[in-house]
Design a protein around this motif. Structure first.
Motif, PDB file in Angstrom:
ATOM      1  N   GLU A  25       0.810  -1.214   0.000  1.00 31.52           N
ATOM      2  CA  GLU A  25       0.000   0.000   0.000  1.00 31.52           C
ATOM      3  C   GLU A  25       0.844   1.264   0.000  1.00 31.52           C
TER       4      GLU A  25
ATOM      5  N   ASP B  33     -10.989   1.740  -2.129  1.00 30.01           N
ATOM      6  CA  ASP B  33     -11.729   0.674  -1.493  1.00 30.01           C
ATOM      7  C   ASP B  33     -13.215   1.020  -1.488  1.00 30.01           C
TER       8      ASP B  33
ATOM      9  N   VAL C 201     -15.157   2.817  -3.380  1.00 33.58           N
ATOM     10  CA  VAL C 201     -15.347   4.269  -3.392  1.00 33.58           C
ATOM     11  C   VAL C 201     -16.464   4.680  -4.352  1.00 33.58           C
TER      12      VAL C 201
ATOM     13  N   THR D 100     -13.373  -0.408  -6.573  1.00 36.01           N
ATOM     14  CA  THR D 100     -12.317  -1.006  -5.768  1.00 36.01           C
ATOM     15  C   THR D 100     -11.173  -1.319  -6.721  1.00 36.01           C
TER      16      THR D 100
ATOM     17  N   HIS E 289     -13.940  14.821  -2.382  1.00 37.08           N
ATOM     18  CA  HIS E 289     -13.981  13.870  -1.279  1.00 37.08           C
ATOM     19  C   HIS E 289     -14.994  12.795  -1.604  1.00 37.08           C
TER      20      HIS E 289
ATOM     21  N   GLN F 146     -18.505   7.899  -0.366  1.00 33.53           N
ATOM     22  CA  GLN F 146     -18.449   6.662   0.389  1.00 33.53           C
ATOM     23  C   GLN F 146     -17.147   5.961   0.044  1.00 33.53           C
ATOM     24  N   GLY F 147     -16.630   5.174   0.966  1.00 38.21           N
ATOM     25  CA  GLY F 147     -15.427   4.406   0.697  1.00 38.21           C
ATOM     26  C   GLY F 147     -14.168   5.111   1.140  1.00 38.21           C
ATOM     27  N   GLU F 148     -13.042   4.450   0.914  1.00 38.80           N
ATOM     28  CA  GLU F 148     -11.778   4.977   1.413  1.00 38.80           C
ATOM     29  C   GLU F 148     -10.711   4.944   0.331  1.00 38.80           C
ATOM     30  N   ILE F 149      -9.860   5.957   0.362  1.00 44.41           N
ATOM     31  CA  ILE F 149      -8.779   6.054  -0.622  1.00 44.41           C
ATOM     32  C   ILE F 149      -7.461   6.204   0.115  1.00 44.41           C
ATOM     33  N   ARG F 150      -6.448   5.504  -0.350  1.00 46.69           N
ATOM     34  CA  ARG F 150      -5.105   5.640   0.207  1.00 46.69           C
ATOM     35  C   ARG F 150      -4.135   5.876  -0.933  1.00 46.69           C
TER      36      ARG F 150
ATOM     37  N   SER G  59      -3.937   9.313   3.407  1.00 46.24           N
ATOM     38  CA  SER G  59      -5.231   9.794   2.959  1.00 46.24           C
ATOM     39  C   SER G  59      -5.003  11.035   2.091  1.00 46.24           C
TER      40      SER G  59
ATOM     41  N   ASP H 279      -6.449  13.575   2.111  1.00 43.44           N
ATOM     42  CA  ASP H 279      -6.794  14.772   2.880  1.00 43.44           C
ATOM     43  C   ASP H 279      -5.574  15.520   3.385  1.00 43.44           C
TER      44      ASP H 279
END
Ligand SMILES: Nc1ncnc2c1ncn2[C@@H]1O[C@H](COP(=O)(O)OP(=O)(O)O)[C@@H](O)[C@H]1O
Ligand SMILES: [Mg+2]
Lengths: 318, 296
Positions: A5, A12, A14, A28, A58, A61-65, A70, A72
Motif C-alpha cells: 500500500e 476501497d 469508493v 475497488t 472527497h 463513500q469508501g476509502e482512498i489511500r 489519505s 486529505d
C-alpha cells in the motif's frame, strides 16, 4: 498488504455522487507502480477518479489511500505526487516560466532551487524557447505541455495525468509520450487517462476501463482487449464508394468476423473482434485504394460505449 | 527534451508526518504572498481598492474648506478650530469605514477564493504540499497587507485634508499640543482593525457563496443594527469592536451609534479573537471544500 500500500494508490469501495449525479460507483482498485492507462468515454468518471485520488474531491463513500496516506493531507501527498488536470486554465498574466516558478515557491522551494527546477521542467517538455512568452498567447498544445511541465516540476514519484495527449499534434504527442516513458523508466508511477484506448495502450503496463462510473475491465492490456472484444464484437457501418473492394480487403483479416454489403452498393457492415487493428487496417485500405468514405459509425447502439472508448469518438482517422 | 530525471533539491524535505516544519510553512506563505500581493495591488481588483479608499478625498477637501468658512469658534464652543473639525470628522469616518472600507474588504477578500474558482485556477494551489489553513493564512495576510497599507495612507490623507484648511499653525497645535496625534493614531488603528475584521469575515463568505450581494447586504444590515442587539450578539460583529476605538465617540456627534463603549483594552483583543475564530472556521471550510468549478 501494508507494505504494498505504501507504494500504490488504493480505492476501497469508493463512490462519488455530485448531488444526484453519479460520478463513480463502488470502485475497488489498486494502482500499482508502472504506467496505468485509465480509459473510458467522456463522462465515464476518469476525471472524478483522479480528482478523488488527489483530494480535490472527497468520496461520498469508501476509502482512498495514496502511497499509504489519505488524500486529505496535501502537505504529505504533493511533495511526492504531481497532477496535471484537465482544466485548461491558468492564473492570469504570467509567462510560462513564472507560472512554474511561482508554484514551486508555493511548494516551499528556495528561489534558486525553484529557478533551476523550472528550467529543467520547461526543457523536458521542449518549451524553453517559449518560457518568457505569456501563457495566454500559447497554442492549445503548448498550454498542455506547460501544464505538464508544472505537474512534474517538483520531481514527483507519482504522476496523475488527465487526458494529457488531448489537443497535441502528432509531433508533440510523440514527444510527450517519450517524456512519459523516460519518467516511467526512472521509476515514476504514471496514471494516464484518455478516451481513446489507442493512445495509451502502447505505453501502458495496465489498463483500467471505465464506463458510466463503473470499472468494466482492468488488467494487462491484452487481457482487457480480448475480454471486452470477445463479449462485444463490434458492428461497424461504413458508407463508401467501393464497398465490395473494402469488404474483400477487410475480410482477409481473422478479426473480421462478418462483412455484409448494403443492397444499394453504397456501403457495408462489418463485425470485428479487434477494433484497433480494424481501424488501422481500414485506414490503410482507404489510403491504398483511394476509397471515398462518407461515414463510419457503429451500427449496434448497445456496443456504442465500448466502441467509443476503444476507438475514440473524435473521428480520428484510424 | 531531456530524458534525465530530476531529484527534488533537499530544501524541500518532506514535511514530517506529525510535527510542523515551521520554516517550510514560512517559505510557503512567502510563496503564496508573492503571487497574491501582485494580484491585490496591481490588478483590476486592486483598482477597486484604490478607488474606494481614495475617492472620498475630494469630498473631504471640499467639506473641510466649507467648514473653514462656516464654523466659528463660538458655535462649537471648543478650544480650537481644528478640534471643531474633529467631531464631524469622526462622524464622517464612521461612514467611511461603514461604506468604503466595508466594500473594499468585500471585494478584496471575497475575491481571494471566488475569483480563483471563477477563473479555474485554485487547483494549482490545492495541488501543492501546502496545508489548506496555510493557504488561508497566506491569502489573508497578503490581502491584509495591501488593504491596510492603502487604507492607512487614505485615512491619514483624509485626516490631514480636514486639518489643512485651518492653517499649519493651528494644525501643529492640534497635533502636538492637543489630542490630534492621538486621534490620528486611533483612526489609523480603526482602519487597520477594520481591514483585519471585515477581511476575515469576507474571506469566509467567499468560501461559501458564489454571489456576493445577498450575504454582503445581510452583513451590512447586521452591522448597522448591531447597537440594537443583545450584548452577546453584538460581539459577533466587527463594528462593535471598532466603535470603542473612536477617540470621540460618534454618539456625541450626529448619530447615536454607540450605546455602551467598551475600553480599547477589551475591544482590540476582542476583535482579534473574533478574527481568529472566523479564520479558523475559514481554514476548516477550505479543508473540506471540493474543487469542481461547478461541473464540466
Ligand atoms: N461538478 C460536477 N457536477 C455534477 N456532475 C458532474 C460534475 N463533474 C462530473 N460530473 C458528472 O460525473 C460523471 C463523470 O464525469 P467525469 O469524471 O468528468 O468523466 P470523464 O472525465 O471520464 O469525462 C459525468 O456524468 C459528469 O456529468
Ligand atoms: Mg475528464
Amino acid at each position: 498488504m501494508a507494505v504494498e500500500e505504501k507504494n500504490a494508490i488504493v480505492f476501497d469501495n469508493v463512490s462519488k455522487f455530485y448531488g444526484e449525479v453519479l460520478g463513480i460507483n463502488r470502485v475497488t482498485l489498486t494502482f500499482e507502480p508502472g504506467i496505468t492507462g485509465l480509459v473510458g468515454p467522456n463522462g465515464s468518471g476518469k476525471t472524478t477518479l483522479m480528482n478523488l485520488m488527489t483530494g480535490l474531491l472527497h468520496p461520498t463513500q469508501g476509502e482512498i489511500r495514496v502511497l499509504g496516506e489519505s488524500p486529505d493531507h496535501p502537505e504529505r501527498l504533493f511533495s511526492r505526487l504531481g497532477y496535471c488536470t484537465q482544466f485548461d486554465s491558468f492564473p492570469a498574466g504570467m509567462n510560462g516560466y513564472q507560472f512554474i516558478y511561482s508554484f514551486l515557491r508555493v511548494h516551499g522551494f528556495t528561489a534558486s532551487e525553484a529557478k533551476k527546477l523550472s528550467w529543467q521542467a520547461l526543457e523536458r517538455v521542449g518549451l524553453e524557447g517559449a518560457a518568457k512568452r505569456r501563457v495566454a498567447g500559447y497554442s492549445k498544445g503548448m498550454r498542455q505541455r506547460v501544464r505538464l511541465a508544472q505537474a512534474i516540476s517538483h520531481g514527483p514519484r507519482v504522476l496523475v495525468l488527465d487526458e494529457p495527449l488531448n489537443g497535441l499534434d502528432p509531433m508533440a504527442r510523440a514527444e510527450v509520450i517519450e517524456v512519459f516513458q523516460a519518467l516511467a523508466e526512472a521509476g515514476c508511477h504514471l496514471i494516464i487517462s484518455s478516451h481513446i484506448l489507442h493512445e495509451v495502450d502502447m505505453i501502458s503496463d495496465r489498463v483500467v476501463l471505465l464506463s458510466s462510473g463503473y470499472v468494466v475491465a482492468e488488467g494487462e492490456i491484452g487481457g482487457v482487449r480480448s475480454e471486452t472484444m470477445e463479449e462485444h464484437p463490434i458492428q461497424v457501418l461504413i458508407r463508401c464508394d467501393k464497398p465490395s473492394l473494402v469488404a474483400s480487403r477487410l475480410f482477409e483479416q481473422d478479426h473480421v468476423v462478418e462483412a455484409t454489403l448494403h443492397d444499394d452498393h453504397g456501403g457495408l457492415e462489418v463485425r470485428t473482434r479487434d477494433a484497433d487493428r480494424f481501424y488501422t487496417l481500414l485506414g490503410e485500405v482507404v489510403l491504398a485504394e483511394e476509397v471515398k468514405i462518407e461515414t463510419v459509425t457503429v451500427a449496434d447502439a448497445d456496443v456504442r460505449a465500448v466502441y467509443e472508448y476503444l476507438i475514440g469518438n473524435e473521428g480520428e482517422g484510424r | 527534451m531531456s530524458a534525465a530525471v530530476t531529484e527534488p533539491p533537499a530544501s524541500l524535505a518532506e514535511d514530517s508526518p506529525r510535527g510542523i516544519d515551521w520554516s517550510l510553512v514560512l517559505r510557503q506563505i512567502t510563496g503564496i504572498m508573492r503571487l497574491e500581493l501582485r494580484r491585490n495591488l496591481f490588478s483590476r481588483r486592486a483598482f477597486a481598492l484604490y478607488f474606494l479608499a481614495f475617492s472620498p478625498l475630494p469630498f473631504f477637501m471640499l467639506w473641510a474648506i466649507m467648514a473653514r468658512r462656516e464654523i466659528t469658534y463660538h458655535e462649537f464652543d471648543i478650544e480650537g478650530p481644528a478640534q471643531a473639525v474633529a467631531g464631524p470628522f469622526t462622524f464622517t469616518f464612521v461612514l467611511y469605514v461603514g461604506s468604503m472600507l466595508f466594500l473594499s474588504a468585500l471585494i478584496t477578500f471575497m475575491s481571494l477564493y471566488r475569483t480563483e474558482i471563477l477563473e479555474r485556477s485554485l487547483h494549482y494551489y490545492y495541488l501543492t504540499p501546502v496545508r489548506r489553513w496555510v493557504l488561508v493564512v497566506g491569502k489573508y495576510c497578503s490581502a491584509l497587507i495591501a488593504s491596510c497599507t492603502v487604507f492607512a495612507v487614505a485615512t491619514a490623507a483624509l485626516f490631514f485634508l480636514t486639518c489643512i484648511p485651518w492653517g499649519f499653525g493651528e494644525m501643529n497645535r492640534y497635533l502636538f499640543s492637543g489630542p490630534g496625534l492621538g486621534n490620528l493614531v486611533a483612526y489609523l488603528g480603526i482602519a487597520v482593525l477594520g481591514c483585519v475584521g471585515y477581511g476575515a469575515v469576507f474571506l469566509l463568505v467567499g468560501l461559501f457563496f458564489r454571489n456576493a450581494i445577498a450575504p454582503a447586504a445581510l452583513i451590512w444590515g447586521w452591522e448597522a443594527i448591531n447597537f440594537l442587539l443583545p450584548p452577546l450578539l453584538q460581539k459577533i460583529s466587527v463594528i462593535h469592536y471598532l466603535k470603542a476605538l473612536f477617540p470621540i465617540p460618534p454618539s456625541e456627534t450626529f448619530v447615536a451609534v454607540i450605546t455602551n463603549p467598551t475600553s480599547p483594552w477589551i475591544s482590540v483583543p476582542g476583535l482579534l479573537i473574533f478574527t481568529a475564530l472566523v479564520l479558523a472556521f475559514a481554514g476548516w471550510r477550505a479543508r473540506h471544500m471540493e474543487i469542481s468549478y461547478g461541473g464540466e
